[in-house]
Motif scaffolding. Structure first.
Motif, PDB file in Angstrom:
ATOM      1  N   MET A   1      -3.543   8.858  10.963  1.00  0.00           N
ATOM      2  CA  MET A   1      -3.939   7.597  10.385  1.00  0.00           C
ATOM      3  C   MET A   1      -2.704   6.905   9.821  1.00  0.00           C
ATOM      4  O   MET A   1      -1.867   7.540   9.195  1.00  0.00           O
ATOM      5  N   THR A   2      -2.601   5.618  10.021  1.00  0.00           N
ATOM      6  CA  THR A   2      -1.454   4.879   9.500  1.00  0.00           C
ATOM      7  C   THR A   2      -1.819   4.208   8.183  1.00  0.00           C
ATOM      8  O   THR A   2      -2.984   3.940   7.904  1.00  0.00           O
ATOM      9  N   GLU A   3      -0.810   3.953   7.403  1.00  0.00           N
ATOM     10  CA  GLU A   3      -0.996   3.324   6.104  1.00  0.00           C
ATOM     11  C   GLU A   3      -1.231   1.825   6.280  1.00  0.00           C
ATOM     12  O   GLU A   3      -0.600   1.166   7.106  1.00  0.00           O
ATOM     13  N   PHE A   4      -2.147   1.250   5.521  1.00  0.00           N
ATOM     14  CA  PHE A   4      -2.447  -0.171   5.559  1.00  0.00           C
ATOM     15  C   PHE A   4      -1.434  -0.916   4.696  1.00  0.00           C
ATOM     16  O   PHE A   4      -1.345  -0.689   3.491  1.00  0.00           O
ATOM     17  N   THR A   5      -0.622  -1.765   5.322  1.00  0.00           N
ATOM     18  CA  THR A   5       0.449  -2.475   4.612  1.00  0.00           C
ATOM     19  C   THR A   5       0.388  -3.972   4.924  1.00  0.00           C
ATOM     20  O   THR A   5       1.241  -4.506   5.630  1.00  0.00           O
TER      21      THR A   5
ATOM     22  N   SER B   1       3.524  -6.231   6.454  1.00  0.00           N
ATOM     23  CA  SER B   1       3.234  -6.702   7.810  1.00  0.00           C
ATOM     24  C   SER B   1       3.293  -8.221   7.882  1.00  0.00           C
ATOM     25  O   SER B   1       3.834  -8.792   8.844  1.00  0.00           O
TER      26      SER B   1
ATOM     27  N   ASP C   1      10.961   4.529   2.480  1.00  0.00           N
ATOM     28  CA  ASP C   1      11.013   5.698   3.338  1.00  0.00           C
ATOM     29  C   ASP C   1      11.060   5.257   4.788  1.00  0.00           C
ATOM     30  O   ASP C   1      10.432   4.276   5.177  1.00  0.00           O
TER      31      ASP C   1
ATOM     32  N   ILE D   1       9.871   5.506   8.355  1.00  0.00           N
ATOM     33  CA  ILE D   1       8.625   5.956   8.969  1.00  0.00           C
ATOM     34  C   ILE D   1       8.976   6.786  10.190  1.00  0.00           C
ATOM     35  O   ILE D   1       9.635   6.312  11.112  1.00  0.00           O
TER      36      ILE D   1
END
Length: 143
Positions: A1-5, A9, A72, A74
Motif C-alpha cells: 500500500m502506498t502512502e496518501f500524499t 502530489s 526519506d 522512497i
C-alpha cells in the motif's frame, strides 16, 4: 500500500505543469519526454542542449528536493520479474512510436491545448492501462 500524499502530489503536478508551460512559452515546444529523449540520443538534433538540460532537471530536481527537504527516499521494489519489466518497456516504446507521443506529451500538453488527437490518445492509454492491470491481477493472478 502506498502512502496518501495529496499536498506533495499537488506540488509535483504543479511543477510539471509549470515546466510544460515554460517550455512552450520560451521554446515553443511540447514537453513530451519521448520526443525530448529522441533528440538527445545520437544522431543529435540541432536543439539538443535545451533537451539535455530539461532531462537533467527532471533527474536532478527530485534529488535536490529529497536532499534539502530531509525527506526519506522512497524505495522501489517491483514484484514483477526483470524480463517482464523489459518486455513492458519495449511494448510501451512501440506504443509511443505508433501513438505519436507519450503520456506527458499527449496527457499533459496535448489535452491542455484541447487537441482531439491527444484526448483520444490519452483515453487509449488509460483504457489500455486498466485492461493490463485487470489481466495481470485477475486473469493471470500475478499480483
Amino acid at each position: 500500500m502506498t502512502e496518501f500524499t495529496p499536498l506533495v502530489s499537488l506540488f509535483g503536478g504543479a511543477l510539471i505543469g509549470l515546466a510544460a508551460v515554460m517550455l512552450m512559452a520560451f521554446h515553443g515546444r511540447i514537453a513530451g519526454m519521448t520526443g525530448i529523449v529522441a533528440s538527445v540520443i545520437p544522431p543529435l538534433g540541432s536543439d539538443w542542449a535545451w533537451r539535455a538540460a530539461f532531462l537533467a532537471g527532471a533527474v536532478i530536481a527530485p534529488a535536490l528536493i529529497v536532499a534539502f527537504a530531509g525527506g526519506d527516499v522512497i524505495g522501489f521494489h517491483s514484484p514483477m520479474p526483470v524480463e517482464w519489466l523489459v518486455a513492458g518497456g519495449l511494448i510501451v516504446g512501440i506504443g509511443v512510436t505508433f501513438g505519436g507521443g507519450c503520456t506527458s506529451g499527449h496527457g499533459v500538453c496535448g489535452m491542455a491545448r484541447f487537441s482531439v488527437r491527444s484526448i483520444v490518445a490519452t483515453l487509449t492509454f488509460m483504457a489500455t492501462t486498466a485492461a493490463t492491470v485487470f489481466i495481470v491481477r485477475h486473469v493471470l493472478g500475478v499480483l
